[in-house]
Design an enzyme around this catalytic site. Structure first.
Site, mmCIF file in Angstrom:
data_model
loop_
_atom_site.group_PDB
_atom_site.id
_atom_site.type_symbol
_atom_site.label_atom_id
_atom_site.label_comp_id
_atom_site.label_asym_id
_atom_site.label_seq_id
_atom_site.Cartn_x
_atom_site.Cartn_y
_atom_site.Cartn_z
ATOM 1 N N ARG A 171 15.697 -3.489 -4.735
ATOM 2 C CA ARG A 171 15.261 -3.235 -3.357
ATOM 3 C C ARG A 171 15.212 -4.523 -2.534
ATOM 4 O O ARG A 171 15.273 -4.493 -1.317
ATOM 5 C CB ARG A 171 13.839 -2.649 -3.360
ATOM 6 N N ARG A 175 20.273 -13.185 -0.291
ATOM 7 C CA ARG A 175 21.214 -13.567 0.767
ATOM 8 C C ARG A 175 21.650 -15.012 0.648
ATOM 9 O O ARG A 175 20.822 -15.872 0.360
ATOM 10 C CB ARG A 175 20.531 -13.455 2.132
ATOM 11 N N ARG A 248 0.234 4.770 -8.786
ATOM 12 C CA ARG A 248 -0.226 3.398 -8.935
ATOM 13 C C ARG A 248 -1.187 3.166 -7.774
ATOM 14 O O ARG A 248 -0.906 3.568 -6.644
ATOM 15 C CB ARG A 248 0.955 2.445 -8.834
ATOM 16 N N ARG A 279 -1.207 -10.353 -3.215
ATOM 17 C CA ARG A 279 -0.894 -10.993 -1.941
ATOM 18 C C ARG A 279 -2.104 -11.023 -1.018
ATOM 19 O O ARG A 279 -3.071 -10.298 -1.230
ATOM 20 C CB ARG A 279 0.274 -10.303 -1.255
ATOM 21 N N GLU A 299 -4.989 -8.144 -1.812
ATOM 22 C CA GLU A 299 -4.518 -6.873 -2.370
ATOM 23 C C GLU A 299 -4.392 -7.002 -3.888
ATOM 24 O O GLU A 299 -3.696 -7.873 -4.381
ATOM 25 C CB GLU A 299 -3.154 -6.559 -1.747
ATOM 26 N N TYR A 347 8.154 8.396 -2.836
ATOM 27 C CA TYR A 347 7.905 7.194 -2.049
ATOM 28 C C TYR A 347 8.744 7.252 -0.781
ATOM 29 O O TYR A 347 9.948 7.101 -0.810
ATOM 30 C CB TYR A 347 8.200 5.891 -2.812
ATOM 31 N N ASP A 349 9.260 5.736 3.060
ATOM 32 C CA ASP A 349 8.892 4.804 4.126
ATOM 33 C C ASP A 349 8.549 5.632 5.360
ATOM 34 O O ASP A 349 8.905 6.805 5.457
ATOM 35 C CB ASP A 349 10.058 3.850 4.424
HETATM 36 P P1 FAD Z 1 -0.340 10.254 4.430
HETATM 37 O O1 FAD Z 1 -0.327 9.166 5.430
HETATM 38 O O2 FAD Z 1 -0.915 9.978 3.097
HETATM 39 O O3 FAD Z 1 -1.104 11.502 5.086
HETATM 40 C C1 FAD Z 1 -1.558 12.599 4.329
HETATM 41 C C2 FAD Z 1 -2.909 13.006 4.891
HETATM 42 O O4 FAD Z 1 -3.344 14.215 4.257
HETATM 43 C C3 FAD Z 1 -3.998 11.987 4.614
HETATM 44 O O5 FAD Z 1 -4.592 11.567 5.821
HETATM 45 C C4 FAD Z 1 -4.997 12.732 3.717
HETATM 46 O O6 FAD Z 1 -6.360 12.378 3.976
HETATM 47 C C5 FAD Z 1 -4.729 14.167 4.093
HETATM 48 N N1 FAD Z 1 -5.118 15.105 3.028
HETATM 49 C C6 FAD Z 1 -4.795 15.051 1.727
HETATM 50 N N2 FAD Z 1 -5.357 16.084 1.065
HETATM 51 C C7 FAD Z 1 -6.040 16.806 1.986
HETATM 52 C C8 FAD Z 1 -6.851 17.976 1.914
HETATM 53 N N3 FAD Z 1 -7.072 18.618 0.758
HETATM 54 N N4 FAD Z 1 -7.421 18.441 3.053
HETATM 55 C C9 FAD Z 1 -7.238 17.791 4.224
HETATM 56 N N5 FAD Z 1 -6.481 16.677 4.347
HETATM 57 C C10 FAD Z 1 -5.895 16.186 3.241
HETATM 58 N N6 FAD Z 1 6.217 2.474 4.960
HETATM 59 C C11 FAD Z 1 6.968 1.704 5.774
HETATM 60 O O7 FAD Z 1 7.872 2.227 6.456
HETATM 61 N N7 FAD Z 1 6.750 0.361 5.901
HETATM 62 C C12 FAD Z 1 5.769 -0.274 5.199
HETATM 63 O O8 FAD Z 1 5.590 -1.499 5.338
HETATM 64 C C13 FAD Z 1 4.964 0.506 4.322
HETATM 65 N N8 FAD Z 1 3.991 -0.086 3.592
HETATM 66 C C14 FAD Z 1 3.246 0.685 2.744
HETATM 67 C C15 FAD Z 1 2.247 0.054 2.002
HETATM 68 C C16 FAD Z 1 1.472 0.784 1.126
HETATM 69 C C17 FAD Z 1 0.410 0.097 0.338
HETATM 70 C C18 FAD Z 1 1.715 2.172 0.975
HETATM 71 C C19 FAD Z 1 0.904 2.989 0.008
HETATM 72 C C20 FAD Z 1 2.696 2.810 1.720
HETATM 73 C C21 FAD Z 1 3.470 2.074 2.609
HETATM 74 N N9 FAD Z 1 4.444 2.689 3.386
HETATM 75 C C22 FAD Z 1 5.225 1.908 4.225
HETATM 76 C C23 FAD Z 1 4.680 4.163 3.351
HETATM 77 C C24 FAD Z 1 3.836 4.938 4.415
HETATM 78 O O9 FAD Z 1 2.473 4.726 4.191
HETATM 79 C C25 FAD Z 1 4.170 6.440 4.321
HETATM 80 O O10 FAD Z 1 5.525 6.658 4.582
HETATM 81 C C26 FAD Z 1 3.376 7.359 5.280
HETATM 82 O O11 FAD Z 1 2.053 6.976 5.446
HETATM 83 C C27 FAD Z 1 3.429 8.776 4.741
HETATM 84 O O12 FAD Z 1 2.843 9.688 5.655
HETATM 85 P P2 FAD Z 1 2.359 11.124 5.146
HETATM 86 O O13 FAD Z 1 1.931 11.867 6.352
HETATM 87 O O14 FAD Z 1 3.370 11.722 4.265
HETATM 88 O O15 FAD Z 1 1.124 10.821 4.167
HETATM 89 N N1 UDP Z 2 8.834 -8.755 -6.000
HETATM 90 C C1 UDP Z 2 8.727 -9.962 -6.666
HETATM 91 N N2 UDP Z 2 8.184 -11.027 -6.015
HETATM 92 C C2 UDP Z 2 7.749 -10.942 -4.739
HETATM 93 C C3 UDP Z 2 7.870 -9.711 -4.061
HETATM 94 C C4 UDP Z 2 8.414 -8.634 -4.720
HETATM 95 O O1 UDP Z 2 9.105 -10.071 -7.826
HETATM 96 O O2 UDP Z 2 7.252 -11.959 -4.198
HETATM 97 C C5 UDP Z 2 9.407 -7.624 -6.747
HETATM 98 C C6 UDP Z 2 8.359 -6.755 -7.412
HETATM 99 O O3 UDP Z 2 8.882 -6.325 -8.645
HETATM 100 C C7 UDP Z 2 8.248 -5.574 -6.473
HETATM 101 C C8 UDP Z 2 9.682 -5.437 -5.998
HETATM 102 O O4 UDP Z 2 10.152 -6.772 -5.884
HETATM 103 O O5 UDP Z 2 7.805 -4.432 -7.155
HETATM 104 C C9 UDP Z 2 9.822 -4.721 -4.681
HETATM 105 O O6 UDP Z 2 9.082 -5.423 -3.692
HETATM 106 P P1 UDP Z 2 8.589 -4.727 -2.381
HETATM 107 O O7 UDP Z 2 7.960 -5.743 -1.509
HETATM 108 O O8 UDP Z 2 9.699 -3.891 -1.870
HETATM 109 O O9 UDP Z 2 7.473 -3.803 -3.018
HETATM 110 P P2 UDP Z 2 6.422 -2.820 -2.363
HETATM 111 O O10 UDP Z 2 5.243 -3.667 -2.022
HETATM 112 O O11 UDP Z 2 7.079 -2.158 -1.183
HETATM 113 O O12 UDP Z 2 6.174 -1.914 -3.531
#
Ligand code: FAD
Ligand code: UDP
Length: 367
Positions: A171, A175, A248, A279, A299, A347, A349
């Site tokens: 992923r 470059r 996770r 991080r 985190e 998963y 985005d």
């Molecule tokens: P959610 O945002 O999880 O919404 C689901 C909602 O349902 C929640 O509010 C929950 O409370 C509610 N719910 C669940 N069960 C019930 C119930 N029984 N009754 C009522 N409500 C309920 N994407 C990116 O594009 N860029 C990023 O940099 C990025 N970083 C991320 C970093 C982390 C740590 C994580 C975990 C994800 C990241 N993502 C990122 C992905 C992004 O968070 C998701 O694509 C997006 O939030 C998904 O939206 P959703 O509506 O499917 O789910």
């Molecule tokens: N990774 C790494 N070093 C870093 C950042 C990322 O080895 O400084 C690796 C790590 O295995 C991670 C993967 O690259 O699971 C993907 O990174 P990304 O930032 O896409 O992970 P996310 O936080 O979105 O799960």
């Protein structure tokens, strides 16, 4: 006749986009969420005038022009470009792996010199990588693997790199240009007023009930609407009848510091094995903030146990097979559509979840 056309469970991006589209098509929608706020995992709260990403840092990036245009309706985006820094025992490197990284590590100046260096280090590496360790060495050689990949990855996944699938590391861009942009996407940015305001605008004029758990009041709530759109965990919907799907998890430690600039970058990865967190996020830098104070979040990767917040689905064979069994049940469930990262155990985005909600709405409303 039911009071609403749609009961939408979850006020995250999937639920909010679906609700907007259905409402604009003349449908009566009720959105519920068990949390005390809308926006799901993209929720930000304001602390010291800074938008703090409560459930992990979120950077919007996409290649999908239609999705990019869609979100512009609800938010103005800034020019933020994600360029994390890696800190390995106090040595600083640019991410993703690019000419700046190679220069800092080896003093090389040209792409050819960098390629030669990597070539030397990958000698003897497996041609068909069977795990993340072999894949990483093949991509960038042993120095980068040891300093920037191994410790971080093992902390993040709680497993040895030799036991992890190779695709995780593919992923990350590699470059041979001096370009620190973490993403290859065509569009990138952060909503200037924050993600919460963006989702609130999506939900404008739509009834939302917070702190309302579908699972706890299923019968009463479902009776209110002709159809249900469910974006909660699919296994919870079916009372975990085949056992829980695994995730996770993450743990966040957030603090306000009395300094205007703690680390000079929004994201600093700690790539050694010894530092317990993966991080540190300094939220103000996502928005070029000039506030007097700063807010930082450490985190930590954490084992997920039932009842704790699910973050990343573990799409290994066992969990994928379990999900397929739930999906088969979902297909039989009349009047209910499952969507989003929890409803589809995927998963996604943000841009992908928006595209998927738009497609679902189209199917529902036109199909
Ligand atoms: P959610 O945002 O999880 O919404 C689901 C909602 O349902 C929640 O509010 C929950 O409370 C509610 N719910 C669940 N069960 C019930 C119930 N029984 N009754 C009522 N409500 C309920 N994407 C990116 O594009 N860029 C990023 O940099 C990025 N970083 C991320 C970093 C982390 C740590 C994580 C975990 C994800 C990241 N993502 C990122 C992905 C992004 O968070 C998701 O694509 C997006 O939030 C998904 O939206 P959703 O509506 O499917 O789910
Ligand atoms: N990774 C790494 N070093 C870093 C950042 C990322 O080895 O400084 C690796 C790590 O295995 C991670 C993967 O690259 O699971 C993907 O990174 P990304 O930032 O896409 O992970 P996310 O936080 O979105 O799960």
């Amino acid at each position: 006749m039911a009071q609403y056309d749609y009961l939408i469970v979850g006020a995250g991006l999937f639920g909010a986009v679906f609700a907007r589209e259905a409402t604009d098509a003349g449908k009566r929608c009720l959105v519920i969420d068990r949390r005390a706020h809308v926006a799901g995992n993209v929720y930000c709260e304001e602390i010291e005038g800074i938008q703090v990403h409560r459930y992990g840092a979120h950077i919007f990036h996409t290649d999908d022009t239609a999705v990019w245009q869609y979100v512009q309706r609800f938010a103005e985006f800034n020019r933020y470009t994600n360029s994390p820094i890696a800190n390995y025992h106090g040595e600083i490197y640019n991410m993703p792996f690019n000419m700046n990284t190679f220069h800092a590590l080896w003093g090389v100046v040209t792409p050819q010199q960098a390629q030669e260096k990597i070539e030397q280090q990958r000698r003897g590496a497996a041609e068909q990588p069977r795990n993340l360790e072999e894949q990483a060495i093949r991509l960038v050689g042993t120095d980068i693997y040891e300093k920037l990949i191994r410790g971080y990855t093992e902390k993040q996944w709680g497993r040895a790199c030799s036991e992890l699938p190779a695709f995780i590391i593919r992923r990350l861009p590699v470059r041979f240009t001096y370009d620190n942009n973490y993403f290859n996407s065509r569009y990138q940015g952060i909503p200037i007023e924050g993600y919460t305001a963006m989702v609130e605008r999506m939900l404008a004029g739509i009834e939302v009930r917070l702190e309302t758990d579908f699972i706890k009041e299923r019968e009463t709530l479902a009776a209110l609407a002709a159809r249900v759109v469910y974006t909660g965990p699919i296994d919870a919907y079916f009372d975990f009848c085949f056992g829980p799907l695994e995730y996770r998890s993450l743990r966040f430690e957030t603090e306000v510091l009395d300094t205007p600039n703690f680390q000079g970058n929004a994201v600093v990865n700690y790539t050694d094995r010894e530092t317990p967190f993966t991080r540190i996020i300094e939220h103000k830098h996502f928005a070029f903030g000039q506030q007097e104070k700063t807010v930082v979040t450490r985190e930590y990767s954490a084992e997920w146990t039932p009842g704790t917040e699910p973050y990343y689905p573990i799409n290994d064979e066992r969990n994928q097979a379990l999900y397929e069994r739930y999906r088969a049940l979902a297909e039989q469930e009349a009047g209910v559509r499952f969507g989003g990262r929890l409803g589809e155990y995927r998963y996604y985005d943000m841009d992908k979840v928006i595209a998927s909600a738009l497609a679902a709405a189209k199917e529902e409303l036109e199909g």
